[in-house]
Write an enzyme that holds these catalytic residues in place. Structure first.
Site, mmCIF file in Angstrom:
data_model
loop_
_atom_site.group_PDB
_atom_site.id
_atom_site.type_symbol
_atom_site.label_atom_id
_atom_site.label_comp_id
_atom_site.label_asym_id
_atom_site.label_seq_id
_atom_site.Cartn_x
_atom_site.Cartn_y
_atom_site.Cartn_z
ATOM 1 N N GLU A 131 -22.276 -15.072 87.934
ATOM 2 C CA GLU A 131 -22.818 -14.137 88.930
ATOM 3 C C GLU A 131 -21.886 -12.948 89.147
ATOM 4 O OE1 GLU A 131 -26.226 -14.999 91.195
ATOM 5 O OE2 GLU A 131 -25.895 -14.605 89.078
ATOM 6 N N THR A 184 -29.761 -5.481 91.019
ATOM 7 C CA THR A 184 -29.079 -6.154 92.129
ATOM 8 C C THR A 184 -27.969 -5.286 92.718
ATOM 9 O OG1 THR A 184 -29.547 -8.307 91.146
ATOM 10 C CG2 THR A 184 -27.808 -8.221 92.804
#
Length: 316
Positions: A131, A184
């Site tokens: 991530e 994102t």
């Protein structure tokens, strides 16, 4: 030949009021990874299927690759050689935890292949490295539910403290992914650095209410608490027809509806499968009214997490 295939589920992060601290796993969609042992040490990504050539094949730049590599270094098994094939089975940049599912599938698969030297919870930091690579922040609200299954709360990052909580036996999630993409990093960039005391108090009440509603269980309390007064008002501008899609979900019986992760996907929770299907159709119609096509997925909350798809010969 030592080989293993693993499926890891998509996830809904934030869950309305729980920015960066709530997440839950769904049964569909998800990603699949296949690891095959080879003689030469090192992790090599040999193919990625379903990404239209958009994801990097270099191990150090791929979320699954870096998660596996970091894990192997940690346990002192840099002697292991792996060929990695990643099957992307969900849209990229969808808000469904695509990068998280790949990282989780990879680290779960190598741990299984090596005979489970680490318990599942201890795999979380390696998946979080994926991530960090994907969006610049090692957040756990996607990787934790994908790895552990169910609904999770990230109480703290320093130190990392993740709690899996009970949810109603019958609770269905509708996911609708409009065919647009939200990056994102961009979705985080537009957020405000300061929040009013008034909104903080409202949000804290909804966070507490949602946890209580899930654990009691109390569907009415869940419904009242699925409200985000901080993040949703800002990020919803990135999703065309957001308000109309949300209202369509509520009008058709959803307990609540909000953005899944950083978007553009939206999620809704319902008390039964029939309602969840109806909600999905209504949301899709709202998007279609402005010419935006979409995909819809309906499932119960996935309490299992990753799933081994092949038999596992243990690598010595």
């Amino acid at each position: 030949m030592n080989s293993i295939s693993v499926f890891a589920p998509a996830t809904v992060a934030n869950v309305a009021c729980g920015f960066d601290i709530f997440g839950f796993a769904v049964a569909n969609p998800g990603d699949k990874i296949t690891l095959t042992v080879r003689d030469e040490p090192g992790v090599r990504i040999t193919d990625i299927i379903g990404d239209e050539g958009r994801l990097p094949r270099e191990t150090a730049r791929n979320t699954a690759g870096i998660a596996i590599q970091t894990y192997l270094h940690h346990i002192g098994r840099t002697d292991v050689g792996l060929d990695v094939v990643l099957h992307k089975q969900m849209p990229l940049g969808s808000g469904l935890g695509s990068s998280a599912a790949s990282a989780v599938a990879g680290v779960f698969a190598i741990n299984e292949l090596l005979g489970r030297p680490l318990p599942t919870m201890k795999l979380l930091p390696f998946a979080m490295e994926g991530e960090r690579l994907a969006c610049g922040s090692a957040h756990a609200d996607n990787v934790a539910p994908s790895l552990l299954g169910g609904f999770v709360v990230i109480r703290s990052y320093h130190p990392l403290d993740v709690i899996r909580i009970d949810t109603p036996a019958i609770l269905f999630c509708t996911l609708v992914h409009p065919d647009i993409e939200v990056n994102t990093k961009d979705a985080r960039f537009i957020l405000k650095n300061e929040v009013s005391l008034k909104n903080t108090i409202i949000q804290m009440g909804n966070v507490a209410g949602l946890i209580a509603g899930l654990m009691k269980p109390d569907y009415d309390l869940i419904s009242r608490s699925l409200v985000d007064v901080i993040i949703e008002p800002v990020r919803s501008i990135l999703i065309p027809e957001f308000n109309e899609a949300k209202q369509a979900a509520l009008d058709n019986g959803a307990l609540g509806c909000s953005i899944s992760g950083s978007g553009p996907s939206m999620f809704a929770l319902s008390r039964d499968a029939q309602t969840a299907e109806r909600v999905g159709a209504a949301m899709q119609q709202a998007f279609l009214s402005v010419g935006v096509t979409s995909e819809a997925y309906v499932s119960e909350i996935n309490r299992e997490g990753p799933k081994v798809l092949t038999s596992v010969p243990v690598l010595s």
